[in-house]
Scaffold this motif. Structure first.
Motif, PDB file in Angstrom:
ATOM      1  N   TYR A  85       1.795  -1.068  -8.307  1.00  0.00           N
ATOM      2  CA  TYR A  85       1.226  -0.543  -7.073  1.00  0.00           C
ATOM      3  C   TYR A  85       1.113   0.974  -7.170  1.00  0.00           C
TER       4      TYR A  85
ATOM      5  N   GLN B 130       0.854  -1.184   0.000  1.00  0.00           N
ATOM      6  CA  GLN B 130       0.000   0.000   0.000  1.00  0.00           C
ATOM      7  C   GLN B 130       0.893   1.238   0.000  1.00  0.00           C
TER       8      GLN B 130
ATOM      9  N   GLY C 171      -0.461   4.648  -5.206  1.00  0.00           N
ATOM     10  CA  GLY C 171      -1.069   5.355  -4.104  1.00  0.00           C
ATOM     11  C   GLY C 171      -2.198   6.225  -4.614  1.00  0.00           C
ATOM     12  N   GLN C 172      -2.940   6.795  -3.679  1.00  0.00           N
ATOM     13  CA  GLN C 172      -3.958   7.762  -4.080  1.00  0.00           C
ATOM     14  C   GLN C 172      -3.238   9.044  -4.484  1.00  0.00           C
TER      15      GLN C 172
ATOM     16  N   GLN D 222       0.883   5.504   0.272  1.00  0.00           N
ATOM     17  CA  GLN D 222       0.117   6.667   0.737  1.00  0.00           C
ATOM     18  C   GLN D 222       0.910   7.918   0.420  1.00  0.00           C
TER      19      GLN D 222
ATOM     20  N   SER E 110       3.651   0.543   2.820  1.00  0.00           N
ATOM     21  CA  SER E 110       3.357  -0.386   3.916  1.00  0.00           C
ATOM     22  C   SER E 110       2.867  -1.702   3.321  1.00  0.00           C
ATOM     23  N   GLY E 111       2.715  -2.669   4.185  1.00  0.00           N
ATOM     24  CA  GLY E 111       2.295  -3.980   3.724  1.00  0.00           C
ATOM     25  C   GLY E 111       3.505  -4.843   3.426  1.00  0.00           C
TER      26      GLY E 111
END
Length: 117
Positions: A106, A2, A108-109, A4, A24-25
């Motif tokens: 992957y 994840q 992020g927003q 962010q 993260s993750g």
């Protein structure tokens, strides 16, 4: 994994911002990380990228000399220092990571960056 992103905002021409991306993750330090941006009506473009070692940096021509990408693997963070901002830098900025080699798996927003003239 994840991601962010944070740090966007409104600045005047010539101002600076630092974007941060927290991973993260199931993170691994050998991900190639990057920042993309998408302005209204335009395609998403890769702005800057960096290897896990901190080498292999890339910056698109329009930001060379103004933007710097860096990473802190101990903190699972990637940064984009943006200086001498221009109105044409206005966009939503996304951090991303390569999973499968050559593919940005992957995301992020986005975080909005607005540069006023």
């Amino acid at each position: 994994v994840q991601l962010q992103a944070s740090g966007g905002g409104l600045v005047h021409t010539g101002g600076s911002l630092r974007l941060s991306c927290a991973a993260s993750g199931r993170t691994k330090n050998n991900y190639r990380m990057g920042w993309f941006r998408q302005a209204p009506g335009k395609e998403r473009e890769l702005v800057a990228a960096i290897n896990w070692s901190g080498g292999g940096t890339y910056a698109t021509d329009s930001v060379k000399g103004r933007f710097t990408i860096s990473r802190d693997n101990a903190k699972n963070m990637v940064y984009l220092q943006m200086n001498s901002l221009k109105p044409e830098d206005t966009a939503v900025y996304y951090c991303a990571a390569v999973g499968t080699p050559g593919r940005w798996d992957y995301w992020g927003q986005g975080t909005q960056v607005t540069v006023s003239s």
